[in-house]
Structures are given as C-alpha cells and as structure tokens.
Design an enzyme around this catalytic site. Structure first.
Site, mmCIF file in Angstrom:
data_model
loop_
_atom_site.group_PDB
_atom_site.id
_atom_site.type_symbol
_atom_site.label_atom_id
_atom_site.label_comp_id
_atom_site.label_asym_id
_atom_site.label_seq_id
_atom_site.Cartn_x
_atom_site.Cartn_y
_atom_site.Cartn_z
ATOM 1 N N THR A 15 132.263 -23.769 -3.507
ATOM 2 C CA THR A 15 133.111 -24.373 -2.473
ATOM 3 C C THR A 15 132.321 -25.393 -1.646
ATOM 4 O O THR A 15 132.764 -26.529 -1.446
ATOM 5 C CB THR A 15 133.656 -23.264 -1.536
ATOM 6 O OG1 THR A 15 134.307 -22.289 -2.338
ATOM 7 C CG2 THR A 15 134.624 -23.824 -0.505
ATOM 8 N N GLU A 128 121.434 -25.142 9.286
ATOM 9 C CA GLU A 128 122.524 -25.382 10.246
ATOM 10 C C GLU A 128 123.859 -24.795 9.783
ATOM 11 O O GLU A 128 124.645 -24.277 10.586
ATOM 12 C CB GLU A 128 122.687 -26.891 10.476
ATOM 13 C CG GLU A 128 123.765 -27.249 11.458
ATOM 14 C CD GLU A 128 123.529 -26.642 12.834
ATOM 15 O OE1 GLU A 128 122.622 -27.072 13.538
ATOM 16 O OE2 GLU A 128 124.262 -25.713 13.212
ATOM 17 N N LYS A 204 125.528 -13.768 11.502
ATOM 18 C CA LYS A 204 125.401 -14.970 12.342
ATOM 19 C C LYS A 204 124.899 -14.593 13.739
ATOM 20 O O LYS A 204 124.104 -15.320 14.339
ATOM 21 C CB LYS A 204 126.748 -15.688 12.414
ATOM 22 C CG LYS A 204 127.161 -16.295 11.071
ATOM 23 C CD LYS A 204 128.625 -16.702 11.058
ATOM 24 C CE LYS A 204 129.029 -17.320 9.733
ATOM 25 N NZ LYS A 204 130.487 -17.472 9.586
ATOM 26 N N GLY A 305 134.939 -23.742 5.261
ATOM 27 C CA GLY A 305 135.578 -24.756 4.409
ATOM 28 C C GLY A 305 134.511 -25.623 3.770
ATOM 29 O O GLY A 305 133.446 -25.868 4.362
HETATM 30 N N1 LIG Z 1 132.695 -21.333 2.146
HETATM 31 C C1 LIG Z 1 132.442 -21.557 3.423
HETATM 32 O O1 LIG Z 1 133.299 -21.936 4.198
HETATM 33 C C2 LIG Z 1 131.059 -21.362 3.955
HETATM 34 C C3 LIG Z 1 130.047 -20.855 3.178
HETATM 35 N N2 LIG Z 1 128.795 -20.686 3.699
HETATM 36 C C4 LIG Z 1 127.722 -20.171 2.882
HETATM 37 O O2 LIG Z 1 127.456 -21.131 1.860
HETATM 38 C C5 LIG Z 1 127.001 -20.477 0.683
HETATM 39 C C6 LIG Z 1 127.899 -20.871 -0.479
HETATM 40 O O3 LIG Z 1 129.219 -20.426 -0.182
HETATM 41 P P1 LIG Z 1 130.465 -20.886 -1.084
HETATM 42 O O4 LIG Z 1 130.289 -22.288 -1.514
HETATM 43 O O5 LIG Z 1 131.657 -20.528 -0.297
HETATM 44 O O6 LIG Z 1 130.323 -19.896 -2.312
HETATM 45 P P2 LIG Z 1 131.030 -19.996 -3.754
HETATM 46 O O7 LIG Z 1 131.146 -18.606 -4.233
HETATM 47 O O8 LIG Z 1 132.220 -20.872 -3.717
HETATM 48 O O9 LIG Z 1 129.928 -20.757 -4.615
HETATM 49 C C7 LIG Z 1 128.719 -20.167 -4.995
HETATM 50 C C8 LIG Z 1 128.126 -20.997 -6.117
HETATM 51 O O10 LIG Z 1 126.873 -20.416 -6.443
HETATM 52 C C9 LIG Z 1 126.876 -20.084 -7.830
HETATM 53 N N3 LIG Z 1 126.168 -18.811 -8.000
HETATM 54 C C10 LIG Z 1 126.385 -17.669 -7.363
HETATM 55 N N4 LIG Z 1 125.528 -16.715 -7.767
HETATM 56 C C11 LIG Z 1 124.788 -17.305 -8.710
HETATM 57 C C12 LIG Z 1 123.737 -16.842 -9.548
HETATM 58 N N5 LIG Z 1 123.323 -15.579 -9.487
HETATM 59 N N6 LIG Z 1 123.167 -17.707 -10.407
HETATM 60 C C13 LIG Z 1 123.602 -18.975 -10.470
HETATM 61 N N7 LIG Z 1 124.603 -19.485 -9.729
HETATM 62 C C14 LIG Z 1 125.176 -18.633 -8.852
HETATM 63 C C15 LIG Z 1 128.331 -19.951 -8.237
HETATM 64 O O11 LIG Z 1 128.399 -20.194 -9.619
HETATM 65 P P3 LIG Z 1 129.748 -20.092 -10.479
HETATM 66 O O12 LIG Z 1 130.465 -21.375 -10.177
HETATM 67 O O13 LIG Z 1 129.277 -20.000 -11.859
HETATM 68 O O14 LIG Z 1 130.467 -18.863 -9.990
HETATM 69 C C16 LIG Z 1 128.962 -21.030 -7.391
HETATM 70 O O15 LIG Z 1 128.824 -22.289 -7.986
HETATM 71 C C17 LIG Z 1 127.015 -18.975 1.010
HETATM 72 O O16 LIG Z 1 125.743 -18.593 1.456
HETATM 73 C C18 LIG Z 1 128.025 -18.877 2.143
HETATM 74 O O17 LIG Z 1 127.814 -17.764 2.959
HETATM 75 C C19 LIG Z 1 128.478 -21.040 4.987
HETATM 76 C C20 LIG Z 1 129.450 -21.550 5.800
HETATM 77 C C21 LIG Z 1 130.817 -21.715 5.366
HETATM 78 N N1 LIG Z 2 133.757 -16.672 5.548
HETATM 79 C C1 LIG Z 2 133.173 -17.429 6.598
HETATM 80 C C2 LIG Z 2 132.795 -18.756 6.071
HETATM 81 C C3 LIG Z 2 131.684 -19.337 6.799
HETATM 82 O O1 LIG Z 2 130.659 -18.812 7.113
HETATM 83 C C4 LIG Z 2 134.198 -17.591 7.720
HETATM 84 O O2 LIG Z 2 135.333 -17.183 7.545
HETATM 85 O O3 LIG Z 2 133.831 -18.087 8.784
HETATM 86 NA NA NA Z 3 126.467 -24.815 12.130
#
Ligand SMILES: NC(=O)C1=CN([C@@H]2O[C@H](COP(=O)(O)OP(=O)(O)OC[C@H]3O[C@@H](n4cnc5c(N)ncnc54)[C@H](OP(=O)(O)O)[C@@H]3O)[C@@H](O)[C@H]2O)C=CC1
Ligand SMILES: N[C@@H](CC=O)C(=O)O
Ligand code: NA
Length: 432
Positions: A15, A128, A204, A305
């Site tokens: 994401t 951040e 957090k 997001g």
């Molecule tokens: N979504 C949000 O709004 C927010 C997210 N975050 C943080 O950002 C980070 C990413 O979140 P998000 O983008 O939502 O997560 P997603 O689950 O959407 O994406 C994670 C990605 O990492 C890959 N992945 C996960 N585990 C492995 C592994 N063991 N080996 C290789 N690839 C791996 C997944 O691969 P595959 O595509 O193959 O599944 C995917 O591409 C997290 O730490 C989350 O807490 C922070 C703030 C907001």
């Molecule tokens: N799941 C979290 C995503 C960001 O950290 C939230 O809902 O705030």
């Molecule tokens: Na921030």
C-alpha cells in the site's frame, strides 16, 4: 548538482511502498534538485517475483535481499512486521546504508537496538511515517522541541479506530461495517486487531513517549485497551454529555515537576466537544502536545493511506539522500533518563461511570457514600428514568480527577452492592 546518483532500494511495494515507487518516478526531477543528486531506484525486494505488480518495472524486482542491500545507499523498509524487516535494516546499517522505515511495530519492540546500531555505524535512521502517517510529528518532537520540556501528549494516532468511532458517532454505523470499510479504504493493518485492540496506537505511543521524554519506553509498559467493547449506547451517551469517544494515546510526566515518572497508555476516552481533538474526523489523526515553553501545539493530518504515508517516507528519503550527496547526518540518540514508566494503577484521570440502578429511595445516597469512602469526588450526576414499569434508572456519574486505584476500589464496591444492577461503562475523560 552531483551527477552521481543516490541509490535507493525499496523493500515491500505494498500500500505505502507502491506509492513511494510511483512518486520517486513521477517527481524525480524535483527530488533530484532537493537532494542535490539524482535518486536511482536500484531494486524492489518482493517475496514473489511472479506476482503481477501494476506500475512497477519488472526488471527492478528481486528476491535477493543481500544483493540489493549491497548496492544501496538508502534502504527503504516498507514490509512491516518484525522479521525479516529487522534483519534487513540491521544488515543495511552494517553495510553503511541510510535507512528509512515506517515500521512502528518493529521500532516499538526493537527501536533501541536499531538506533544504537545506526549510531555506531554513523548512518541515518529515519521513521517519520511510523507515527501518524503523513503528519510531521517525529521531526517536531525529536528536533524542533528538543530544547523544550514536553509535559503531555494526547494523540489520535490510529486512523482506523478514529474512522470507526467517527462513523459510529456521525452515521450510527455498526462497528463491524465501519471496520470493513476502513479495511477496504487501506487504513487498517492486515490484521485489524492491531488497530481495534490498540496495538498499533500503543506502538506509536511508545515511540512518541521515548522521543518526547528522552526516556526509553518499552512497548510492554504501555497500558492498552481497544475499542471493540464500545457500544452504540456508549456513543449516544457520550453525545448526550457533550463528549465524543476517541481512542487516545496518552504520554505524560507525573508528579511534582514531572519527575515522578511517565505514564503511557492507550484507551478509549471521552473528549469534550470543546477540545480540538474532538473535531478530528474520519481517518484523520492529530497529536496535541503540551510543552512548557511552547505551550499547546496541535499537529493534524492524514495518519494512514498509501499516498499520504508515502509523503512522509519521501521526506525522510530526501533527508537521508541529501546527507549522502552533500554530507552531514540526522539527529542521533538522546542520552536517556531513568524515570520509571508507571503502571496504569498509578495514573489518574477523570472518569464517567454509567450504570443501571434500581429506581428507589436511598440508591443515589448509597452510591455517593461508596465513592466518598474511596476518596473519589463526584463532579456531576445525571439520572434518566429507565422506562415505565422497569423500576430501573440509568445513572451517569462524572468524577473529579482521581487515582486509577481509587476508582478500581469504587468499582469493586459498586459491583458487589445491591444499589447497582449493572455497570454499563467506565470511560476516562481526557483533554480538560
Ligand atoms: N498502510 C498505511 O496506511 C500505513 C502503513 N504504515 C506502515 O508501513 C509499512 C507498510 O505498510 P503497508 O504498505 O500498509 O503494508 P502492505 O501489507 O500493503 O505491504 C507490505 C509489502 O511488503 C511485502 N512483504 C511483507 N512481508 C514480506 C516478506 N516477508 N518478504 C518480502 N516481502 C514482504 C508485501 O509483499 P506482497 O506484495 O508479496 O504481499 C507487500 O508488498 C508497515 O510497517 C505499516 O505499519 C505506516 C503508516 C500508515
Ligand atoms: N492502521 C494504521 C495505519 C497507519 O499507521 C491506522 O489505522 O492508523
Ligand atoms: Na508522521
């Protein structure tokens, strides 16, 4: 402007990561001028190279983490979870690469080990996006307020739970429907329990409290309650009493001069409608900081997001890449104090106790006596008839600030008293 590119390795094109990849391409000219050198994405680490990934150059995909780290100046970790994220970051640091991560779960659980490794290797570690997504809050707390004395932080730091509670309040949606919508919109973590049970907010809170108080706050010391027990009746009662229910992350210094310890907790709370946090709607986040010299500050914006979070990640990428291109290093670890992190029983709050009681003479007096006996002072009492013929009434008692342990004693007494039919909810009142 240098011609030598700063090499970026992206781990986890999900994401957030997919939006980081998109913006790195779309804004490459702007980013180059801000950094002083072009940014070159040298690879994107995935576990399944065969999976269709829209918008990503297939030639960049790799499942060889070590080879990708070896050619990177900056490693951007957006996989989430503890492993393999932790090993990848430690290997990147050991290889001399700067690191950007959004991984609050990892930082809350293993932050000190990662910060110390980065300091020892003299490389940057920026995060951040780990707290409140797009909102600049790590930098302000870590750098801008480094000369001040932060007394208290009240934060809405989980977009999913704020969205769910807001939909329940504004639209009367059922809890499950609102949670499903939050997942569909990409706010919720893969396992929504991380959001609704308060784990995400607790991580957090631990990160923020550590930075704000220059104090190590282990995740295990953060008291945590989620929102899954909040009912439509609680939401309606909050509205009736001029409050709104929010899941708050709270970090505060306690005792004379703030030297008694720190209290770090996550729980649903009644926030008065007059408080700025009450107007934070949808998946928006806000962090309200009370500092001695600066006074009150509020940071507001999108806490979740893909694209908003990618903005925070890219801000960090620019900082780290700029140091690589032009020299310099980001903020290092503080020297840490040794204030105790206090258990929830040592904190104090105002409370609202809602209960069903028999509607007969002497009940109110008996309940008031139980509060008095535990030293808990009543601020307001509201009684509503429970309906014709039920013989019951609903009582909502708001207390003055009282130690948690005294309120626990009152609740024990109320539960075993025949003056109370049922305790319907116990909510702390914060932000007054
Ligand atoms: N979504 C949000 O709004 C927010 C997210 N975050 C943080 O950002 C980070 C990413 O979140 P998000 O983008 O939502 O997560 P997603 O689950 O959407 O994406 C994670 C990605 O990492 C890959 N992945 C996960 N585990 C492995 C592994 N063991 N080996 C290789 N690839 C791996 C997944 O691969 P595959 O595509 O193959 O599944 C995917 O591409 C997290 O730490 C989350 O807490 C922070 C703030 C907001
Ligand atoms: N799941 C979290 C995503 C960001 O950290 C939230 O809902 O705030
Ligand atoms: Na921030």
């Amino acid at each position: 402007m240098s011609d030598t590119p700063v090499k970026i390795a992206l781990f986890g094109p999900g994401t957030v990561g997919s939006q980081v990849a998109r913006l790195l391409t779309e804004q490459s000219a702007d980013l180059a001028s801000r950094v002083g050198a072009p940014l070159e994405v040298v690879g994107v680490y995935v576990r399944d190279i065969g999976k269709d990934r829209v918008g990503l150059d297939p030639a960049l995909l790799t499942d060889d983490a070590d080879a990708l780290i070896a050619k990177a100046d900056v490693v951007v970790e957006l996989m989430g979870g503890i492993e393999p994220a932790k090993s990848i970051i430690l290997k990147a640091i050991a290889a001399g690469a700067g690191v950007v991560t959004a991984n609050k779960a990892l930082l809350a659980a293993h932050g000190p080990e990662l910060y110390e490794a980065a300091d020892a290797a003299n490389v940057d570690l920026y995060f951040e996006a780990a707290v409140a997504g797009a909102i600049p809050i790590i930098r302000p707390v870590r750098e801008s307020l480094a000369g001040d004395h932060v007394r208290r932080i009240l934060g809405i730091v989980n977009g999913t739970t704020n969205y769910v509670l807001d939909e329940m309040t504004a639209r009367g949606l059922d809890y499950e429907v609102a949670v499903k919508q939050a997942q569909d919109l990409g706010y919720a973590e893969a396992d929504p329990s991380a959001d609704v049970d308060g784990f995400d907010a607790a991580a957090k809170a631990a990160i923020l409290a550590s930075l704000a108080f220059h104090q190590r706050v282990p995740l295990g010391d953060v008291y945590r309650e989620g929102i899954s027990a909040i009912t439509a009746a609680d939401v309606a009662a909050a509205t009736d009493s001029g409050h709104v229910i929010k899941l708050l992350a709270i970090a505060e210094r306690t005792g004379e001069g703030g030297d008694g310890g720190v209290s770090v907790r996550v729980h649903p709370a009644l926030v008065p409608l007059s408080h700025p946090l009450a107007s934070v709607h949808g998946a928006y986040n806000a962090v309200f900081v009370e500092a001695e010299a600066a006074g009150d500050l509020m940071f507001y914006g999108q806490g979740a997001g893909g694209t908003p979070t990618a903005s925070a990640v890219l801000g960090d990428v620019v900082s780290v890449a700029r140091h690589i291109a032009r020299g310099g290093r980001g903020p290092r670890e503080s020297h840490y104090g040794d204030l105790p992190v206090l258990p929830i029983s040592a904190s104090s709050s105002r409370f609202q106790l809602r209960m069903t009681v028999p509607d007969r003479p002497g009940v109110l007096a008996a309940i008031a006596a139980m509060l008095a006996q535990s030293g808990v002072s009543i601020e307001t009492v509201r009684q509503q008839a429970g309906g014709v013929g039920t013989g019951l009434a609903t009582l909502a008692i708001a207390t003055h600030r009282a130690p948690e342990s005294d309120v626990t004693a009152v609740l024990d007494a109320l539960r075993s008293s025949d003056a109370v039919t049922e305790i319907r909810s116990v909510l702390r009142i914060e932000g007054e």
